[in-house]
Enzyme design. Structure first.
Site, PDB file in Angstrom:
ATOM      1  N   HIS A 110     -22.852  26.311  21.065  1.00 50.81           N
ATOM      2  CA  HIS A 110     -23.105  27.131  19.890  1.00 50.81           C
ATOM      3  C   HIS A 110     -22.400  28.485  19.961  1.00 50.81           C
ATOM      4  CE1 HIS A 110     -26.010  24.059  19.093  1.00 50.81           C
ATOM      5  NE2 HIS A 110     -26.516  24.685  18.047  1.00 50.81           N
ATOM      6  N   GLU A 144     -21.940  20.346   6.485  1.00 51.50           N
ATOM      7  CA  GLU A 144     -20.966  21.428   6.319  1.00 51.50           C
ATOM      8  C   GLU A 144     -19.729  20.997   5.548  1.00 51.50           C
ATOM      9  OE1 GLU A 144     -23.403  22.571   9.926  1.00 51.50           O
ATOM     10  OE2 GLU A 144     -22.396  20.730   9.237  1.00 51.50           O
ATOM     11  N   HIS A 170       0.818  -1.218   0.000  1.00 55.35           N
ATOM     12  CA  HIS A 170       0.000   0.000   0.000  1.00 55.35           C
ATOM     13  C   HIS A 170       0.849   1.265   0.000  1.00 55.35           C
ATOM     14  CE1 HIS A 170      -3.400   2.670   1.099  1.00 55.35           C
ATOM     15  NE2 HIS A 170      -2.456   3.316   1.766  1.00 55.35           N
TER      16      HIS A 170
END
Length: 667
Positions: free
Chosen positions: A473, A411, A265
């Protein structure tokens, strides 16, 4: 796996170049390129509408390598196809100042349409590209001339699909009916730490994708060029749904000891394993050696030029038929603003009470009448952010000419999609949410800043003045965190006039994103405030020749500083110079800063409802928030944390006394 046909030889060349690049750099990711080479070349040779001589052609197909650590695959393919890369560029893979960086970077490499690497971002970018294609087609195509008509191809891996931004973006793409968006999943059962099952268990990825509304196809054998070709052909048949293709590959295909394991990988194979893999591919050339005859076969200049010239003829006919639309589109593509922007005026008077989010709404809608390229949306908060373009409708199937995008509460996808919208060309996107939720979008904001993408972020509800919603908030550290991102301009206007200036600055900026930090609560329009001076970062709001103290403030705290200055003057005769600093970093770098801040003989105090971080270089003391907020009516919360005019005046008065005491001690 011995390769005999020219197509198979080119696939072997891409594999060989990919492992050679990783070996030369002694770092990188060879496994995915080895497994994906047949898919990548079949796409490039038979389907991808690009022109190596015109890599930024407007109507080209967009190609997004969301699995950005497989960048060697992309660079090797671009080289073989005839883009402006040479063998030395490939030799310099992952080296300083090369055009082949470790992950694809927009603006560094011809043929790279977007910066990828943080997993999932490319999927969102691809949705933005496809949405831009649909929106521009609705605006500019006519019945006779379809000048915007292309596909967007995204190649992703397991890790991309595990990131939350991926599912967010898949949902938006399906809702928008983006039938020209094709997402190809490299399903190889392996990721960095081990089997994909360790991270995903028995999850049915195809069922998850189907549930969002995508059409799904499967390529069972990722080595079979014909099977790949058939699936890609079917994907191009638009049925109103985006298409998700699962391609079964073997990571590290051809490596006898490491194929199908995580060992291949993210590390070089080593010389012995490279030799064995090349033998398996039937590749007998030295590192970075590609026969000229094979390069001639692979070169895509002729077919690319034919595609471009056919489009250019179509565009010329459209331009003759639609001269006004052509003039508009070409202005937008040159990143020029319409002349009317210079004359934009909104009639606010000193003392008017206007929340800066409301002022932003007024400015946005004035600008929208002038600049048709201005489009945008919110994370389900348009009514609170006040970011609706009135009378313009919601973008969606059969409504791509509308201008308001409903992203839902997503968002991160919203910001990543906006990057694709902006990078496509022809549109100027803004996105909006509450400031505290900008953290959800931070990965995409960072990419916009790194890539110089001119997205506009409208972040409202900018402090503890949110009030009753409480500390979850109420952003405290958020503005400082945004200011820490290089090339992101963060503007926190003090009033309506400065909000106008902030929007004009943001819309005029072409080399990076801008964040507008706006208030929920009403703020007075201040005497001395200026839209024109926003672009210098900071300016003197009050004309005081011989001040006793200097207050630096942003946003709602500028009017607070004005109140405090009145208390200081009336109670103690203290003269205060107030400097409004809508953009701190620009002010810090400006020639005016030293003159306005004085020579250090009087105290300078910063006033901002956030952490003091970053103000230390400008101010001696700080009135700031070093804790999280609290739930309650905004006025009581402000009083609780010392953010009223009288309390600020008292704090400044005490700081002046401490300053005077220090001066006396020095004497």
């Amino acid at each position: 796996m011995t390769q005999t046909t020219p197509t198979q030889q080119i696939i072997s060349a891409i594999r060989a170049l990919s492992v050679d690049m990783v070996e030369a750099a002694n770092s990188g990711h060879p496994g995915a390129p080895m497994g994906l080479a047949p898919l990548m070349w079949t796409l490039t040779e038979r389907h991808l509408a690009v022109d190596p001589a015109n890599p930024t052609w407007l109507n080209r197909d967009r190609l997004v390598l969301s699995v950005g650590h497989a960048s060697a695959l992309l660079y090797a393919t671009l080289f073989m196809a005839g883009f402006d890369l040479d063998i030395e560029d490939l030799r310099q893979f992952r080296q300083l100042d090369s055009v082949t960086p470790g992950h694809p970077e927009y603006g560094h490499t011809p043929g790279v349409d977007t910066t990828t690497g943080p997993l999932g971002q490319g999927i969102a970018n691809g949705v933005g590209f496809a949405l831009a294609e649909a929106m521009l087609a609705a605006r500019y195509n006519t019945d006779d001339h379809a000048i915007i008509d292309h596909h967007t191809w995204v190649i992703c891996g397991d890790g991309d699909l595990q990131e939350g931004i991926a599912l967010e973006s898949l949902s938006v793409a399906a809702r928008m009916g983006l039938g020209k968006l094709i997402l190809i999943w490299d399903d190889n059962d392996v990721q960095l730490d081990g089997p994909t099952a360790w991270a995903m268990g028995q999850e049915d990825v195809m069922a998850r994708v189907q549930a969002t509304g995508w059409r799904t196809l499967t390529i069972e054998n990722g080595e079979d060029v014909n099977e790949i070709d058939q699936a890609l052909t079917q994907a191009c048949q638009d049925d109103g749904r985006p298409t998700f293709i699962r391609v079964r590959t073997t990571i590290g295909s051809g490596s006898p000891n490491k194929a199908g394991t995580s060992k291949v990988h993210g590390a070089p194979l080593g010389a012995q394993e490279v030799a064995l893999a090349k033998t398996a591919w039937g590749w007998e050339h030295e590192p970075f050696e590609i026969p000229e005859a094979l390069l001639d076969i692979a070169d895509r200049h002729e077919v690319g030029q034919a595609r471009y010239e056919a489009w250019a003829s179509l565009y010329a006919a459209w331009e003759a038929d639609q001269p006004d639309l052509a003039t508009q589109l070409e202005r937008i593509l040159r990143h020029e603003l319409p002349e009317e922007v210079d004359d934009l005026v909104l009639d606010w008077q000193n003392g008017d009470k206007v929340a800066t989010r409301s002022a932003s709404h007024a400015v946005l809608n004035k600008l929208a009448t002038i600049a048709p390229e201005l489009i945008g949306g919110s994370a389900d908060l348009a009514s609170s952010n006040k970011t609706t373009i009135e009378g313009s409708g919601l973008v969606g199937p059969n409504a791509y000419a509308a201008r308001n995008i409903q992203y839902g509460v997503r968002e991160h996808a919203m910001a990543g999609i906006a990057n694709g919208l902006a990078l496509h060309g022809g549109l100027r996107p803004f996105v909006a949410t509450f400031l505290v939720f900008s953290d959800y979008a931070r990965g995409a904001i960072r990419i916009a800043a790194l890539s110089g993408i001119p997205v506009i972020y409208v972040f409202t509800h900018d402090s503890f003045h949110v009030g009753e919603d409480g500390p979850t908030h109420q952003p405290v550290e958020t503005i400082a965190a945004l200011r820490a991102i290089p090339n992101l301009d963060v503007i926190r206007p003090a009033d309506a006039r400065e909000t106008l200036g902030a929007w004009l600055y943001a819309l005029g900026r072409t080399d990076g994103p801008t964040a507008l930090i706006l208030s929920r609560q009403d703020l007075p329009v201040l005497e001395g405030s200026s839209a024109d001076l926003v672009n210098v970062g900071g300016y003197e709001l009050t004309d005081v020749e011989d001040p006793d103290v200097i207050l630096l403030a942003t946003g709602s705290e500028v009017s607070l500083a004005v109140e405090a200055a009145t208390f200081l003057k009336d109670d103690d005769g203290i003269e205060t110079r107030i400097i409004s600093v809508p953009e701190r970093e620009r002010f810090t770098d400006s020639e005016d800063a030293d003159e306005l801040l004085g020579d250090g003989d009087i105290p300078v105090v910063s006033v901002e409802a956030g952490v003091r971080m970053g103000w230390e270089g400008l101010a001696d003391d700080h009135i700031s928030m070093e804790t999280f907020g609290a739930s309650g009516p905004a006025a009581l919360v402000a009083e609780h944390f010392g953010f009223t005019g009288e309390l600020v005046a008292n704090t400044v008065h005490d700081l002046i006394e401490e300053w005077d005491d220090i001066d006396e001690d020095d004497e």
